[in-house]
Design an enzyme around this catalytic site. Sequence first.
Site, PDB file in Angstrom:
ATOM      1  CD  GLU A   1      -1.703  -2.473   1.490  1.00 37.91           C
ATOM      2  OE1 GLU A   1      -2.449  -3.484   1.399  1.00 37.91           O
ATOM      3  OE2 GLU A   1      -0.454  -2.566   1.866  1.00 37.91           O
TER       4      GLU A   1
ATOM      5  CG  PHE B   1     -11.401  -5.063   2.041  1.00 38.18           C
ATOM      6  CD1 PHE B   1     -12.758  -4.971   2.462  1.00 38.18           C
ATOM      7  CD2 PHE B   1     -10.633  -5.988   1.725  1.00 38.18           C
ATOM      8  CE1 PHE B   1     -13.475  -6.193   1.989  1.00 38.18           C
ATOM      9  CE2 PHE B   1     -11.315  -6.902   1.129  1.00 38.18           C
ATOM     10  CZ  PHE B   1     -12.884  -7.098   1.339  1.00 38.18           C
TER      11      PHE B   1
ATOM     12  CG  ASP C   1     -11.041  -2.666   7.543  1.00 39.76           C
ATOM     13  OD1 ASP C   1     -11.470  -2.272   6.410  1.00 39.76           O
ATOM     14  OD2 ASP C   1     -11.585  -3.091   8.439  1.00 39.76           O
TER      15      ASP C   1
ATOM     16  N   PRO D   1      -0.499   0.617   6.411  1.00 41.06           N
ATOM     17  CG  PRO D   1      -0.355  -1.692   5.539  1.00 41.06           C
ATOM     18  CD  PRO D   1      -1.447  -0.860   5.897  1.00 41.06           C
TER      19      PRO D   1
ATOM     20  CG  HIS E   1     -12.090  -8.127   5.355  1.00 41.62           C
ATOM     21  ND1 HIS E   1     -11.292  -8.943   6.091  1.00 41.62           N
ATOM     22  CD2 HIS E   1     -11.542  -8.362   4.097  1.00 41.62           C
ATOM     23  CE1 HIS E   1     -10.334  -9.401   5.447  1.00 41.62           C
ATOM     24  NE2 HIS E   1     -10.330  -9.458   4.271  1.00 41.62           N
TER      25      HIS E   1
END
Length: 681
Positions: free
Chosen positions: A411, A437, A439, A443, A482
Amino acid sequence: MERTKAFGIKTTDKETLKKWYYLMTLGRKLDDRAPNYLKQALGWSYHAPYAGHDGIQLAIGQVFEKNNDHLFPYYRDMLTAISAGITAEEIILNGISKGTDIASGGRHMSNHFAKPAWNIHNVSSATGNHTLHATGVARAIKKYGVKAVAISSQGESSTSEGYVYEAINGASNEKLPVVFVFQDNNYGISVHKRDQTANWRAADNFRGFKNLRIIYCDGKNVFDSMNAMTEARNYAIEHQTPVIVHASTIRIHSHSNSDKHELYRDDNERFCAMANDPFDRYRKTLIISGRVTEAELDELDKQAKEEVSKAHKKAMTAPDPDPASIFDFVVPAPYPASKYPDGTHNLQSGEKLKLIQALNQTLKAEFRHNPDTYIWGQDIANKEKGGIFNVSKGLQQEFGIERVFNGPIAEDFIVGTANGMSRFNKKLRIVIEGAEFADYFWPAMEQFVELTHDYWRSNGAFAPNVTVRLASGGYIGGGLYHSQTIEGALATFPGIRIVYPSFADDAAGLLRTSVRSEGPTMFLEPKALYNDPLSETYVPEDFEVPFGKARIRRTGTDLSIITYGNTTHMSLAVAERIASETGKSIEVVDIRSLIPLDKEGILNSVKKTNRALVVHEDKVFGGFGGEIAAMITEEAFTFLDAPVKRVGSTFTPVGFNRILEKAILPDQEKIYKAAMELLNF
């Protein structure tokens, strides 16, 4: 591979030798003078001396082609900046944080050198994070066929950061023309490199990477450094692959003016560092070779001293930053959206679409509208798949792999290279799926922070034109990673726009405005509503929604429910139920844009109904609703006939079992109960 050796004491013309010496002596005079500004309380409260890095820094600046290449210097790169063309006056203005500092106007730390007009970028204090930006802009350099490179400069200790590995892995995978320079002086502040990695040379950690050349050089030696950097730039351009230049240097002084290296380096080590001074070595080499006389060098020293003196006098009279300017350049002015409905929910024009269809069609329309629009992320471009929810389905088939492509499961890399690629040209528009997602976005938070303050930090010189899409929220039985919604945390950072639609038309309109606007936007998508008939609306062609404009989804006179996302539909259902049961009239305000927020629209509704219920899916404690409640209490208190109430999730993670999820997330019953309590207060 055999190194080319174009530069040497005998093969380099005298004028070039003298020019290099002048840059080096000018740099040293500034490097040595910098601590005096702090002692005199004039500024330069952060200074990282570069002495001992002279050879490689001279070479980086000499090889860099302004307005063509892109240079990302780090905080020790004073000579790099001078060699690249930044003047002594500009260096001092940065050091003492004047309003006319070209790097940031005094907004960023001293010793963070930049000249955006030349593509010398203003980088973060998060050491090494600009490797991702260099990789991103190198992607654009390659896609647009420019004969140029991105140069990322850093110390060896910063290569331990995970995002540095992500940057080099991505550059080697995509075969990008970027040169990563590691200036290895053995220390990360007081931490010796033996505590950083098992390899003595940090570049050896990357030897297994394909499509990557590593060049080792003596960063204390001007000629070896010039040959290494010249070879690296030429190789990166010719082969369209990344190069690491590992330059062995020494650190003669402490890490910075807040560090005392006597506490961790013994007398012998410090003496040896002084004895290996690259500047002294170059001076002696010139004299011994007979190429330049000592008198000529003395004259250059004198000229450099005079230049510093003149620069100091001019810088001291330069204006300080204006305190009134702190609100300038927080977020760029958005695209002036105008094609939006001025009222009713039942807009009967265009095609009736589900929320996911509206997003998909709008993305395609914007890609047709601007050929310099790109999208990438995880799983977004595989045959018939377009993201795990298929929001981007069909984009790669229509627009090709050059504009629509997959990113690694990293990410930070996805977000950081978006920032970097957008630096190539203001016309570029980047859309990324920041994580599969919401969540999983954590990172990337380090690069998210960069997105938020790039515009402010650069004093308006650069804003990343990036839209970050995130599938958000629960009600799908997803559990941890999620089902969370994260806007409450994101909203604490100035410099970002955050939108959260709950209907197809707003999803289309806000996405269009996000993509066309300058600056970064977090676009949060309630994934439980992607295919839910509740979110279906007619969506006119080229539909636009402005930021900071709430939408009254239901008018009323007895209570205002301020909401967004999944809970908008629950609130509408509750309003209908209360109307049928009690005859009471509930107004439902869908704010849809969190930052900027329609403060006026919210307050006007509360002043009309005299009661306010703030509802969102996020946790009540620490959630964004706390800001709305505080605003209403502060600015509309005299209009209130009851306390402001909030409904949201419990202060827990979201559980996987549906029984747990129901106990945690808000629902119609919880909203109904709170609304009735307010009406009966």
